[in-house]
Design an enzyme around this catalytic site. Sequence first.
Site, PDB file in Angstrom:
ATOM      1  CB  SER A   6       1.423  -1.519   0.129  1.00 57.39           C
ATOM      2  OG  SER A   6       1.561  -0.798   1.338  1.00 57.39           O
ATOM      3  CB  THR A   7      -2.863  -0.806   2.234  1.00 57.91           C
ATOM      4  OG1 THR A   7      -1.882   0.085   2.765  1.00 57.91           O
ATOM      5  CG2 THR A   7      -4.064  -0.863   3.147  1.00 57.91           C
ATOM      6  CG  HIS A  24       5.081  -1.436   1.493  1.00 59.87           C
ATOM      7  ND1 HIS A  24       4.411  -0.478   0.773  1.00 59.87           N
ATOM      8  CD2 HIS A  24       6.293  -1.572   0.899  1.00 59.87           C
ATOM      9  CE1 HIS A  24       5.181  -0.062  -0.214  1.00 59.87           C
ATOM     10  NE2 HIS A  24       6.329  -0.709  -0.161  1.00 59.87           N
ATOM     11  CG  MET A  32      -0.765   3.253   1.527  1.00 59.31           C
ATOM     12  SD  MET A  32      -1.247   3.906   3.142  1.00 59.31           S
ATOM     13  CE  MET A  32      -0.492   5.513   3.074  1.00 59.31           C
ATOM     14  CG  ASP A  55       7.614   1.163  -3.105  1.00 58.58           C
ATOM     15  OD1 ASP A  55       8.561   1.528  -3.825  1.00 58.58           O
ATOM     16  OD2 ASP A  55       7.694   0.225  -2.300  1.00 58.58           O
TER      17      ASP A  55
END
Length: 341
Positions: free
Chosen positions: A158-159, A184, A276, A279
């Site tokens: 993700s991030t 993401h 973050m 997930d």
Amino acid sequence: MPKRVLIVDDSPTIRGLIRAVLAPDPRLEVVGEATNPYEARELIKALHPDVLTLDVEMPRMNGLAFLEKLMRLRPMPVVMISSQTQNGSRAALEALALGAVECIGKPVSGGFTAAFGSLADLLVAAAGARLRLPGRRLRVAPATGFDWNGRIVLIGSSTGGVDALETLLAGFPENCPPTLITQHMPEGFLVSFAKRLAGRIAPRMVLAREGEPLVQGMVAMAPGGETHLELAPGLAPRCRLRRGEKVGGYRPSVDVLFRSAEPVAERTVAVLLTGMGRDGAAGMLALRQGGARCLAQDEETSVVFGMPRAALEIGAAERPVALPEMSAAILDLCRAAARPV
């Protein structure tokens, strides 16, 4: 103390939307607004914000030019706001390469909630993120002499994932194990990201398509949009795109990808990279309990140590691995006569 936010955007509508989203959150305080980079420069000096939202397209100086100067002269966490057009998505990836923590899409056709629904959480995470400065990117060369043992690789990120995935996949050889990735990112950005990776890594890089066979030397990324990416197991594993609602706030969801591989857990290597939230942690735990090998990026090299931390805390991941060593660690587990961890 609340994290201090400076909004930089020439659109009063977008500035108003951002302020409205952030106003109810006690973790954040909007300390100012700037309509162009020149105003932003003066407000940064005067207000000392913890994090910026920055528009890509602005008059007098575009956001990318300002970001480059900012990260060179006064590095600080920045979340870019970009259109999801072809040009906008390319600019978003360039912003991430220049050091932005994350880039989100502007609202389209009234999709205000979808675009900015997670902005408050993202800004809080960005304010405490580990910055990746240009010129300090990790370099990994493709491995040689790889002999595949039949395991499939599943990766969630993700991030900070753009930089992490570029670094990890740079270490994969042309005959790498079949690999599925859920990152993401808005659908338009994922298209540009896959194209960017295709020109930078040795394996064949594609956006996953329904029913596409998963073969050695192939890396397939979730296309996003209305679908989750899954592994359709069988004698010849294939990609499966399943339409569905968000899971845990995400679509595509890493948990969905990981859980789809439970029938073949013993033939799976699962990896969680920077990001973050949580997930992927629960899905990874199920895989590990079924016999999968599971790794998480370490805190030192993660931009945001959320998803990897969650996996380590619940025992889903076997151990943390530094990003420069991750591709080698994965390949060792997927190599014939793999060495024990």
